[in-house]
Scaffold this active site. Structure first.
Site, PDB file in Angstrom:
ATOM      1  N   ASP A   8       6.921 -48.011 -38.141  1.00 28.67           N
ATOM      2  CA  ASP A   8       7.446 -46.661 -37.940  1.00 28.67           C
ATOM      3  C   ASP A   8       6.654 -45.294 -38.266  1.00 28.67           C
ATOM      4  OD1 ASP A   8       7.342 -46.247 -40.777  1.00 28.67           O
ATOM      5  OD2 ASP A   8       9.652 -46.081 -40.995  1.00 28.67           O
ATOM      6  N   HIS A   9       7.078 -44.190 -38.062  1.00 26.12           N
ATOM      7  CA  HIS A   9       6.148 -43.109 -38.321  1.00 26.12           C
ATOM      8  C   HIS A   9       5.439 -42.683 -39.567  1.00 26.12           C
ATOM      9  CE1 HIS A   9      10.444 -42.289 -39.073  1.00 26.12           C
ATOM     10  NE2 HIS A   9       9.994 -41.761 -40.052  1.00 26.12           N
ATOM     11  N   CYS A  65       6.138 -49.970 -42.664  1.00 30.39           N
ATOM     12  CA  CYS A  65       7.011 -48.885 -42.883  1.00 30.39           C
ATOM     13  C   CYS A  65       6.493 -48.006 -44.262  1.00 30.39           C
ATOM     14  CB  CYS A  65       8.393 -49.215 -42.867  1.00 30.39           C
ATOM     15  SG  CYS A  65       9.057 -49.974 -44.117  1.00 30.39           S
ATOM     16  N   THR A  67       7.641 -48.059 -47.528  1.00 31.73           N
ATOM     17  CA  THR A  67       7.630 -49.060 -48.427  1.00 31.73           C
ATOM     18  C   THR A  67       7.354 -50.488 -48.082  1.00 31.73           C
ATOM     19  OG1 THR A  67       9.989 -49.339 -48.255  1.00 31.73           O
ATOM     20  CG2 THR A  67       9.208 -47.690 -49.767  1.00 31.73           C
ATOM     21  N   GLY A  68       7.747 -50.831 -46.794  1.00 31.42           N
ATOM     22  CA  GLY A  68       7.896 -52.207 -46.435  1.00 31.42           C
ATOM     23  C   GLY A  68       9.328 -52.859 -46.689  1.00 31.42           C
ATOM     24  N   ILE A  69       9.920 -52.124 -47.299  1.00 29.58           N
ATOM     25  CA  ILE A  69      11.216 -52.875 -47.595  1.00 29.58           C
ATOM     26  C   ILE A  69      12.215 -52.634 -46.562  1.00 29.58           C
ATOM     27  CG2 ILE A  69      13.201 -52.592 -49.238  1.00 29.58           C
ATOM     28  CD1 ILE A  69      11.341 -51.429 -51.190  1.00 29.58           C
ATOM     29  N   GLY A  70      12.722 -51.579 -45.986  1.00 27.79           N
ATOM     30  CA  GLY A  70      13.439 -51.341 -44.745  1.00 27.79           C
ATOM     31  C   GLY A  70      13.178 -52.380 -43.857  1.00 27.79           C
ATOM     32  N   MET A  71      11.915 -52.634 -43.399  1.00 29.40           N
ATOM     33  CA  MET A  71      11.230 -53.573 -42.290  1.00 29.40           C
ATOM     34  C   MET A  71      11.526 -54.925 -42.614  1.00 29.40           C
ATOM     35  SD  MET A  71      10.059 -52.111 -39.649  1.00 29.40           S
ATOM     36  CE  MET A  71       8.989 -50.647 -38.873  1.00 29.40           C
ATOM     37  N   HIS A  98       4.189 -71.799 -49.653  1.00 28.99           N
ATOM     38  CA  HIS A  98       5.924 -72.317 -50.061  1.00 28.99           C
ATOM     39  C   HIS A  98       6.766 -71.895 -49.082  1.00 28.99           C
ATOM     40  CE1 HIS A  98       4.544 -73.184 -54.343  1.00 28.99           C
ATOM     41  NE2 HIS A  98       3.816 -73.739 -53.569  1.00 28.99           N
ATOM     42  N   ARG A 132       7.451 -80.817 -49.935  1.00 27.96           N
ATOM     43  CA  ARG A 132       8.970 -80.416 -50.622  1.00 27.96           C
ATOM     44  C   ARG A 132       9.359 -79.007 -50.182  1.00 27.96           C
ATOM     45  NH1 ARG A 132       5.151 -79.305 -54.155  1.00 27.96           N
ATOM     46  NH2 ARG A 132       5.382 -77.790 -55.629  1.00 27.96           N
ATOM     47  N   HIS A 133       8.403 -78.265 -49.670  1.00 26.89           N
ATOM     48  CA  HIS A 133       8.875 -76.923 -49.209  1.00 26.89           C
ATOM     49  C   HIS A 133       9.326 -76.799 -47.909  1.00 26.89           C
ATOM     50  CE1 HIS A 133       6.706 -75.596 -53.009  1.00 26.89           C
ATOM     51  NE2 HIS A 133       5.791 -76.265 -52.444  1.00 26.89           N
TER      52      HIS A 133
HETATM   53  C1  RB5 Z   1      10.825 -43.283 -43.461  1.00 30.32           C
HETATM   54  O1  RB5 Z   1      10.854 -42.077 -43.830  1.00 30.32           O
HETATM   55  C2  RB5 Z   1      11.075 -44.450 -44.478  1.00 30.32           C
HETATM   56  O2  RB5 Z   1      12.459 -44.475 -44.957  1.00 30.32           O
HETATM   57  C3  RB5 Z   1      10.616 -45.865 -43.896  1.00 30.32           C
HETATM   58  O3  RB5 Z   1       9.330 -45.786 -43.424  1.00 30.32           O
HETATM   59  C4  RB5 Z   1      10.824 -46.965 -44.981  1.00 30.32           C
HETATM   60  O4  RB5 Z   1      10.110 -46.858 -46.244  1.00 30.32           O
HETATM   61  C5  RB5 Z   1      12.007 -47.690 -45.067  1.00 30.32           C
HETATM   62  O5  RB5 Z   1      12.303 -48.871 -45.775  1.00 30.32           O
END
Ligand code: RB5
Length: 146
Positions: A8-9, A65, A67-71, A98, A132-133
């Site tokens: 993303d941006h 993104c 944090t990488g979390i949303g993706m 694993h 096993r994995h």
């Molecule tokens: C975008 O501002 C931000 O929310 C996105 O890049 C990401 O961190 C979401 O998990």
């Protein structure tokens, strides 16, 4: 190995840098965007990329993104995808050994470019251990089929 990148941006600069490095290293890379100056909602990019990896068009995906979390949350909604948010070298190695992770998620606002490059190299170079994995990964696949 065919690798597809999407971001993303919040992560365009890191995506472009990693893409260039991986092309230089000999990987067959595709770029789903976004490009500098564009924006997107991360679930849209995660879905587009994950569906291509799940369909077998690419061997691995890389999603970036802030944090990488949303993706990672969004990509893991697509059956066949095992997306891992990778933040350290041990995790990058063991999620391949694993979990047979097929999508690497990185945070451009949380992980510096030098570490991100090292994490991606480890992720792409490390094979799945199987044994096993494989049984455990198969149980994840079964959860998707309910
Ligand atoms: C975008 O501002 C931000 O929310 C996105 O890049 C990401 O961190 C979401 O998990």
């Amino acid at each position: 190995m065919k690798v597809v990148f999407g971001c993303d941006h919040a992560a365009v600069a890191l995506k472009d840098q990693l893409l260039a490095e991986m092309r230089e290293a000999g990987y067959d890379c595709a770029d789903l965007g976004v490009a500098a100056g564009e924006t997107c909602d991360y679930p849209d990019m995660a879905k587009a990329l994950a569906e291509k990896v799940a369909a077998g068009e690419y061997d691995r995906g890389v999603l970036l993104c802030g944090t990488g979390i949303g993706m990672s949350i969004a990509a893991n909604k697509v059956p066949g995808i095992r997306a891992a948010l990778v933040t350290d070298c041990f995790g990058a190695k063991y999620t391949r050994l694993h979990n047979d992770a097929n999508v690497c998620c990185l945070g451009a606002r949380t992980t510096g470019p030098g570490l991100a490059l090292e994490l991606l190299r480890i992720f792409l170079e490390t094979p799945f251990e199987g044994g096993r994995h494989a049984r455990r990964v198969e149980k994840i696949t079964q959860m998707e089929q309910r």
